[in-house]
Design an enzyme around this catalytic site. Sequence first.
Site, PDB file in Angstrom:
ATOM      1  N   CYS A 178       4.159   0.199  -7.508  1.00 27.55           N
ATOM      2  CA  CYS A 178       4.613  -1.029  -6.841  1.00 27.55           C
ATOM      3  C   CYS A 178       4.267  -2.251  -7.677  1.00 27.55           C
ATOM      4  CB  CYS A 178       3.980  -1.138  -5.454  1.00 27.55           C
ATOM      5  SG  CYS A 178       4.548  -2.584  -4.522  1.00 27.55           S
ATOM      6  N   CYS A 210       0.737   0.277   2.369  1.00 26.97           N
ATOM      7  CA  CYS A 210       1.328  -0.734   3.241  1.00 26.97           C
ATOM      8  C   CYS A 210       2.663  -0.334   3.840  1.00 26.97           C
ATOM      9  CB  CYS A 210       1.483  -2.044   2.479  1.00 26.97           C
ATOM     10  SG  CYS A 210       2.156  -3.381   3.483  1.00 26.97           S
TER      11      CYS A 210
END
Length: 385
Positions: free
Chosen positions: A96, A191
């Site tokens: 990410c 997340c």
Amino acid sequence: MRIAVLVSGGVDSAVVVHKLHEEGHDLHLFYIRIGMDNGEGGCSAEEDIEMCRLIARKYSLPLNIVSLHEEYWEHVMAYTLETVSKGLTPHPDMMCNKLIKFGFFEKRWGKDFDKTATGHYASVKERDGMLYLATAKDPVKDQTDFLAQIDYGQLSHIMFPLGELDKSEVREIARKAGLPNAARKDSQGICFLGKINYSDFLARHLGEKEGPIIDIATGKKIGVHKGYWFYTIGQRKGLGMSGGPWFVVRKNIRDNVVYVSNGIDTKLQYGRVIPLEEMNWITRSPLPATLDTEIAISFKTRHTPQFTDGILRRDNAGLRIISEEDVQGIAPGQFAVIYTPDHELCLGSGMISTPAQVSHRHARHHKKAAPQAADPTINENSVII
């Protein structure tokens, strides 16, 4: 200086805004929205965005909410699911940072600013005219291992204002500045999942398939699992078996077999040789270009404050770490992060390699060192990791 600040709604990025504003920089705040795979917002996104709006209003700063939802699922999550389906252990947070925060964001928005600032606990230091990713003052919060796949161009455009602060100092700055999230808890876990259990997420995308759990010492079936992709090398929790502790030490991907070992100190959990591939050197390779060379390093194979000392060696066998001490749960697919011996600079990272295919003949040759060789589920098409 015109700075794009990536904000998350948490106290760390809020203190970044406060510090840079106090220094007189021209700031523009950005919140990257990444939802669930069904397009819905995850991770309490609305609450996070509202907190970002409060910070923006407090300092009279512009805030843009930008979406990289499709890019995240097409790249980071595609990588994660593909890696898991191969029986390997992925690192979505590392991808990410490389592909989303410092990849697509930089290409579309960050490029228009002098720098991009984030709330990561890391530093950037100059050595001999070159920039290096450096560890943070707070060893517990240090996040360089999550940043070890970025490249030099990305590093050159990033700033980490929290690198010289302890977490307690960050909290104190937030309290004195009256930030609305001064006491907000740090986010935990991956997340994108929000409140969804990771195993439930894998089951939804990869399904379930029953297979045996084998005691590697005896070759006996002692349980049943729902798919090798739910397990990673070194895993202890979630096995659901009595008489433990049990640890996952091998996986037979072809036949959907999970091998476990009993006991807290079993040597089958540990190793000292870590083969690497797909190396990413952030600034430059510390190894000479010649074959048969080695250097002293420190390294990590998981997110921890502790470093392990070792040697990075390149020869006809490839690139590998020779650790000075036993390393628990060496998981193919995960990344080994390379540091200087003094733990100051993060040089880069490489993916831990998968061992070659195992045949009956090869297994018999290593019978004493590998009790699982007698198990009938191993065949010439089996891949053991």
